[in-house]
Design a protein around this motif. Structure first.
Motif, PDB file in Angstrom:
ATOM      1  N   LEU A   1      10.559  -3.385   1.785  1.00 34.13           N
ATOM      2  CA  LEU A   1      10.967  -4.660   1.222  1.00 34.13           C
ATOM      3  C   LEU A   1       9.827  -5.223   0.667  1.00 34.13           C
ATOM      4  CD1 LEU A   1      13.663  -6.148   3.587  1.00 34.13           C
ATOM      5  CD2 LEU A   1      14.106  -5.103   1.374  1.00 34.13           C
ATOM      6  N   ASP A   2       8.778  -5.291   1.467  1.00 31.46           N
ATOM      7  CA  ASP A   2       7.553  -6.056   0.918  1.00 31.46           C
ATOM      8  C   ASP A   2       6.966  -5.553  -0.357  1.00 31.46           C
ATOM      9  OD1 ASP A   2       5.239  -7.615   0.916  1.00 31.46           O
ATOM     10  OD2 ASP A   2       4.354  -6.722   2.704  1.00 31.46           O
ATOM     11  N   GLY A   3       6.937  -4.231  -0.376  1.00 32.22           N
ATOM     12  CA  GLY A   3       6.973  -3.295  -1.659  1.00 32.22           C
ATOM     13  C   GLY A   3       7.494  -4.056  -2.812  1.00 32.22           C
ATOM     14  N   PHE A   4       9.049  -3.931  -2.479  1.00 28.61           N
ATOM     15  CA  PHE A   4      10.087  -4.219  -3.559  1.00 28.61           C
ATOM     16  C   PHE A   4       9.946  -5.456  -4.001  1.00 28.61           C
ATOM     17  CE2 PHE A   4      14.332  -5.616  -4.361  1.00 28.61           C
ATOM     18  CZ  PHE A   4      14.751  -4.861  -5.397  1.00 28.61           C
ATOM     19  N   ARG A   5       9.413  -6.535  -3.089  1.00 31.64           N
ATOM     20  CA  ARG A   5       9.409  -7.941  -3.500  1.00 31.64           C
ATOM     21  C   ARG A   5       7.742  -8.055  -4.671  1.00 31.64           C
ATOM     22  NH1 ARG A   5       6.263 -12.090   0.508  1.00 31.64           N
ATOM     23  NH2 ARG A   5       4.725 -10.855   1.331  1.00 31.64           N
ATOM     24  N   LEU A   6       6.908  -7.095  -4.093  1.00 35.05           N
ATOM     25  CA  LEU A   6       5.721  -7.172  -5.025  1.00 35.05           C
ATOM     26  C   LEU A   6       5.991  -6.752  -6.368  1.00 35.05           C
ATOM     27  CD1 LEU A   6       2.717  -7.249  -5.545  1.00 35.05           C
ATOM     28  CD2 LEU A   6       2.563  -4.851  -4.661  1.00 35.05           C
TER      29      LEU A   6
ATOM     30  N   ALA B   1      -8.138  -6.928  -1.214  1.00 36.39           N
ATOM     31  CA  ALA B   1      -7.459  -5.475  -1.375  1.00 36.39           C
ATOM     32  C   ALA B   1      -6.355  -5.806  -2.214  1.00 36.39           C
ATOM     33  CB  ALA B   1      -6.973  -4.855   0.022  1.00 36.39           C
ATOM     34  N   GLN B   2      -5.687  -6.620  -2.027  1.00 36.82           N
ATOM     35  CA  GLN B   2      -4.525  -6.706  -3.068  1.00 36.82           C
ATOM     36  C   GLN B   2      -4.917  -6.644  -4.634  1.00 36.82           C
ATOM     37  OE1 GLN B   2      -1.108  -9.450  -1.787  1.00 36.82           O
ATOM     38  NE2 GLN B   2      -2.467  -9.734  -0.174  1.00 36.82           N
ATOM     39  N   LEU B   3      -5.992  -7.565  -4.720  1.00 37.97           N
ATOM     40  CA  LEU B   3      -6.626  -7.691  -5.987  1.00 37.97           C
ATOM     41  C   LEU B   3      -7.367  -6.470  -6.550  1.00 37.97           C
ATOM     42  CD1 LEU B   3      -8.348 -11.111  -5.890  1.00 37.97           C
ATOM     43  CD2 LEU B   3      -6.454 -10.599  -7.293  1.00 37.97           C
ATOM     44  N   MET B   4      -7.954  -5.783  -5.802  1.00 40.16           N
ATOM     45  CA  MET B   4      -8.380  -4.559  -6.085  1.00 40.16           C
ATOM     46  C   MET B   4      -7.183  -3.180  -6.579  1.00 40.16           C
ATOM     47  SD  MET B   4     -11.227  -4.210  -2.864  1.00 40.16           S
ATOM     48  CE  MET B   4     -11.573  -2.369  -3.261  1.00 40.16           C
ATOM     49  N   PHE B   5      -6.159  -3.154  -5.717  1.00 37.37           N
ATOM     50  CA  PHE B   5      -5.364  -2.395  -5.982  1.00 37.37           C
ATOM     51  C   PHE B   5      -4.661  -2.498  -7.171  1.00 37.37           C
ATOM     52  CE2 PHE B   5      -5.893  -0.732  -1.708  1.00 37.37           C
ATOM     53  CZ  PHE B   5      -6.085   0.582  -1.684  1.00 37.37           C
ATOM     54  N   LEU B   6      -4.262  -4.099  -7.457  1.00 40.03           N
ATOM     55  CA  LEU B   6      -3.490  -4.408  -8.454  1.00 40.03           C
ATOM     56  C   LEU B   6      -4.271  -4.347  -9.787  1.00 40.03           C
ATOM     57  CD1 LEU B   6      -1.870  -7.714  -7.327  1.00 40.03           C
ATOM     58  CD2 LEU B   6      -0.633  -5.742  -8.003  1.00 40.03           C
ATOM     59  N   ARG B   7      -5.560  -4.460  -9.708  1.00 37.89           N
ATOM     60  CA  ARG B   7      -6.583  -4.166 -10.873  1.00 37.89           C
ATOM     61  C   ARG B   7      -6.651  -2.528 -11.117  1.00 37.89           C
ATOM     62  NH1 ARG B   7      -7.404  -5.402 -14.426  1.00 37.89           N
ATOM     63  NH2 ARG B   7      -9.552  -4.908 -14.817  1.00 37.89           N
ATOM     64  N   TYR B   8      -6.528  -1.843 -10.072  1.00 35.65           N
ATOM     65  CA  TYR B   8      -6.429  -0.383 -10.366  1.00 35.65           C
ATOM     66  C   TYR B   8      -5.059   0.083 -10.913  1.00 35.65           C
ATOM     67  CZ  TYR B   8      -6.843   4.498  -9.083  1.00 35.65           C
ATOM     68  OH  TYR B   8      -6.749   5.982  -8.938  1.00 35.65           O
ATOM     69  N   ALA B   9      -4.167  -0.875 -10.804  1.00 33.98           N
ATOM     70  CA  ALA B   9      -2.825  -0.465 -11.360  1.00 33.98           C
ATOM     71  C   ALA B   9      -2.904  -1.184 -12.665  1.00 33.98           C
ATOM     72  CB  ALA B   9      -1.700  -1.122 -10.458  1.00 33.98           C
TER      73      ALA B   9
ATOM     74  N   PRO C   1       6.431   2.360  -7.578  1.00 34.54           N
ATOM     75  CA  PRO C   1       6.578   2.079  -6.294  1.00 34.54           C
ATOM     76  C   PRO C   1       5.302   2.643  -5.531  1.00 34.54           C
ATOM     77  CG  PRO C   1       8.356   3.006  -7.114  1.00 34.54           C
ATOM     78  CD  PRO C   1       7.630   2.867  -8.164  1.00 34.54           C
ATOM     79  N   MET C   2       4.635   3.680  -5.860  1.00 36.21           N
ATOM     80  CA  MET C   2       3.416   4.112  -5.328  1.00 36.21           C
ATOM     81  C   MET C   2       2.356   3.140  -5.425  1.00 36.21           C
ATOM     82  SD  MET C   2       1.723   6.209  -3.393  1.00 36.21           S
ATOM     83  CE  MET C   2       2.866   7.618  -3.340  1.00 36.21           C
ATOM     84  N   GLN C   3       2.256   2.619  -6.622  1.00 41.50           N
ATOM     85  CA  GLN C   3       1.183   1.525  -6.765  1.00 41.50           C
ATOM     86  C   GLN C   3       1.188   0.191  -5.778  1.00 41.50           C
ATOM     87  OE1 GLN C   3       1.600   1.310 -10.923  1.00 41.50           O
ATOM     88  NE2 GLN C   3      -0.361   2.344 -11.375  1.00 41.50           N
ATOM     89  N   ALA C   4       2.716  -0.223  -5.522  1.00 41.75           N
ATOM     90  CA  ALA C   4       3.092  -1.079  -4.666  1.00 41.75           C
ATOM     91  C   ALA C   4       2.784  -0.963  -3.511  1.00 41.75           C
ATOM     92  CB  ALA C   4       4.635  -1.387  -4.919  1.00 41.75           C
ATOM     93  N   ALA C   5       2.831   0.430  -2.883  1.00 44.42           N
ATOM     94  CA  ALA C   5       2.663   0.826  -1.571  1.00 44.42           C
ATOM     95  C   ALA C   5       1.132   0.772  -1.237  1.00 44.42           C
ATOM     96  CB  ALA C   5       3.235   2.328  -1.437  1.00 44.42           C
ATOM     97  N   ARG C   6       0.322   1.100  -2.223  1.00 43.31           N
ATOM     98  CA  ARG C   6      -0.888   0.909  -1.857  1.00 43.31           C
ATOM     99  C   ARG C   6      -1.455  -0.435  -1.956  1.00 43.31           C
ATOM    100  NH1 ARG C   6      -2.509   4.860  -6.793  1.00 43.31           N
ATOM    101  NH2 ARG C   6      -2.385   7.017  -5.874  1.00 43.31           N
ATOM    102  N   VAL C   7      -0.876  -1.452  -2.694  1.00 43.02           N
ATOM    103  CA  VAL C   7      -1.389  -2.822  -2.323  1.00 43.02           C
ATOM    104  C   VAL C   7      -0.783  -3.348  -0.933  1.00 43.02           C
ATOM    105  CG1 VAL C   7      -0.672  -5.274  -3.327  1.00 43.02           C
ATOM    106  CG2 VAL C   7      -0.861  -3.235  -4.866  1.00 43.02           C
TER     107      VAL C   7
END
Length: 329
Positions: A54-59, A98-106, A72-78
C-alpha cells in the motif's frame, strides 16, 4: 564512512535488542516462546507485506498526480530505500535522501521528487494526528503520569495549528514571516530555511490542488500504517495474549507519531523503550521485550535489508560517499 556507520548501527541494534530482552524476559517467557504460534509469525509477515504494498501504491498515485509515472518496481525501490537510509540517520532524515535518489533514478524531475517526498511524510503524520483524539477517548492509560485531558488539548491544538499553518502557506500570508525569520539568521541558515519552506509550500499546494485524489491517498496511507502496526497484535496473540485491538493499535499510533521526531538513528533505543513503557501492562508477563524486538524485526529491519540490497544494486558500493549525500541534500 558508510561501512563505519553500518557497523555502528548493527552493533547498536544488537546491543539494544539484547538489553531489551535480557531485562524484560523471565523463565516463564522462555517456556512460552516454545509454544509461540507459527501462524502469528506468518500473519505478522503478511501484514508487513500488505503495508509495504500500500505504501508503494500511494507513491505511484502521488507521482501520477505530479504528472509523472513510475513502475511498481521503481516504487518498491523508493519504499525500501527509504527504510534503509532512515535507519542509518538520526530522525529518519536519510529516508528523504534515499527517496530522492530513487525517484531521480526513475527519471522524476528533482523539483517534483522533492515535493512528493514531503507530501508522503506530511500525509503520514497528518493521519496519526487525526487519530490521536479518538485514541485518547478510548484509552485512559497511554501515559500514566500525564492526563488524557492534557494530551487531548495538545492533540487538538496540534491539529488546529497544522490547519492554520496550511491555510497561511496556501494563502501566502506566511511568506513574509518566513522571509522575516530568514533575514535575522545567518545567510546560509536563511537559505536552507527558505528552501525548506518553499518545498513544504509546494507540497501543500499539491495537496490542495486535487482534494478528491489526495483524500484517496490519505486513506491508502492510513491503511498502510494500520497494516504495519498490526504486526504487534499478531505477535501478542502468538504468545497467548488476549488482545484489545483498538487499544494496541492506538498505542502504536501514539508511539510512531513520537518516533517521527526521534533524534536517534531509526529511533533505535527510543522505539524499544517506548514500546516497553506502553505495552508492559498489555503483553503477557515477561514477554514485552520479545514482542518489541519482533516488531522492529518485521516492520523495520527486514525492509532495511531489502533496501540495502536495492541501494547497492542500483547505485553501487560508493553510493553513500560524501559527494552523493551532498547532491541528495
Amino acid at each position: 564512512m558508510f561501512y563505519k556507520r553500518l557497523i555502528v548501527l548493527l552493533l547498536l541494534v544488537g546491543i539494544i535488542s539484547y538489553c531489551v530482552i535480557y531485562f524484560t524476559v523471565d523463565i516463564n517467557t522462555l517456556r512460552n516462546l516454545i509454544d509461540f504460534q507459527p501462524w502469528s509469525v506468518a500473519a505478522a509477515f503478511f501484514s508487513v507485506l500488505i503495508g509495504l504494498f500500500l505504501d508503494g501504491f500511494r507513491l505511484i498515485q502521488l507521482v501520477r498526480l505530479s504528472g509523472e509515472k513510475i513502475t511498481p518496481m521503481q516504487a518498491a525501490r523508493v519504499v525500501f530505500g527509504n527504510y534503509f537510509l532512515a535507519l542509518l540517520t538520526p530522525g529518519f532524515s536519510g529516508g528523504a535522501v534515499a527517496q530522492l535518489m530513487f525517484l531521480r533514478y526513475a527519471e522524476v524531475p528533482m523539483g517534483k521528487a522533492a515535493i512528493i517526498v514531503v507530501v508522503r511524510t506530511l500525509i503520514s503524520i497528518l493521519f496519526l494526528f487525526v487519530c490521536m483524539p479518538f485514541i485518547l477517548l478510548s484509552d485512559d492509560g497511554v501515559l500514566p503520569w500525564v492526563s488524557n485531558k492534557l494530551l487531548m488539548w495538545f492533540s487538538l491544538l496540534a491539529i488546529a495549528g497544522t490547519i492554520a499553518l496550511i491555510w497561511a502557506m496556501v494563502s501566502g500570508s506566511f511568506d513574509k514571516v518566513a522571509v522575516f525569520i530568514a533575514k535575522r539568521i545567518s545567510h546560509k541558515k536563511g537559505r536552507k530555511l527558505m528552501g525548506f519552506y518553499h518545498d513544504n509550500k509546494k507540497a501543500i499546494l499539491l495537496l490542495s490542488s486535487s482534494p478528491a485524489a489526495m483524500f484517496k491517498v490519505f486513506i491508502i496511507s492510513g491503511l498502510s500504517l494500520i497494516a504495519l502496526y498490526a504486526v504487534v497484535p499478531f505477535l501478542l496473540m502468538g504468545l497467548g495474549a488476549k488482545v484489545n485491538w483498538i487499544m494496541v493499535m492506538g498505542r502504536m499510533v501514539f508511539l510512531n507519531l513520537f518516533l517521527y521526531f526521534s533524534p536517534t538513528p531509526g529511533g533505535s533505543g527510543i522505539a524499544e523503550g517506548g514500546f516497553i513503557l506502553l505495552f508492559n501492562t498489555i503483553a503477557p508477563q515477561g514477554t514485552v521485550g520479545v514482542v518489541a524486538v519482533g516488531w522492529r524485526l518485521f516492520a523495520e529491519y527486514i525492509p532495511f535489508l531489502v533496501g540495502f540490497y536495492y541501494t547497492i544494486k542500483v547505485f553501487g558500493r560508493g553510493f553513500l560517499g560524501k559527494k552523493t549525500l551532498n547532491k541528495g541534500k
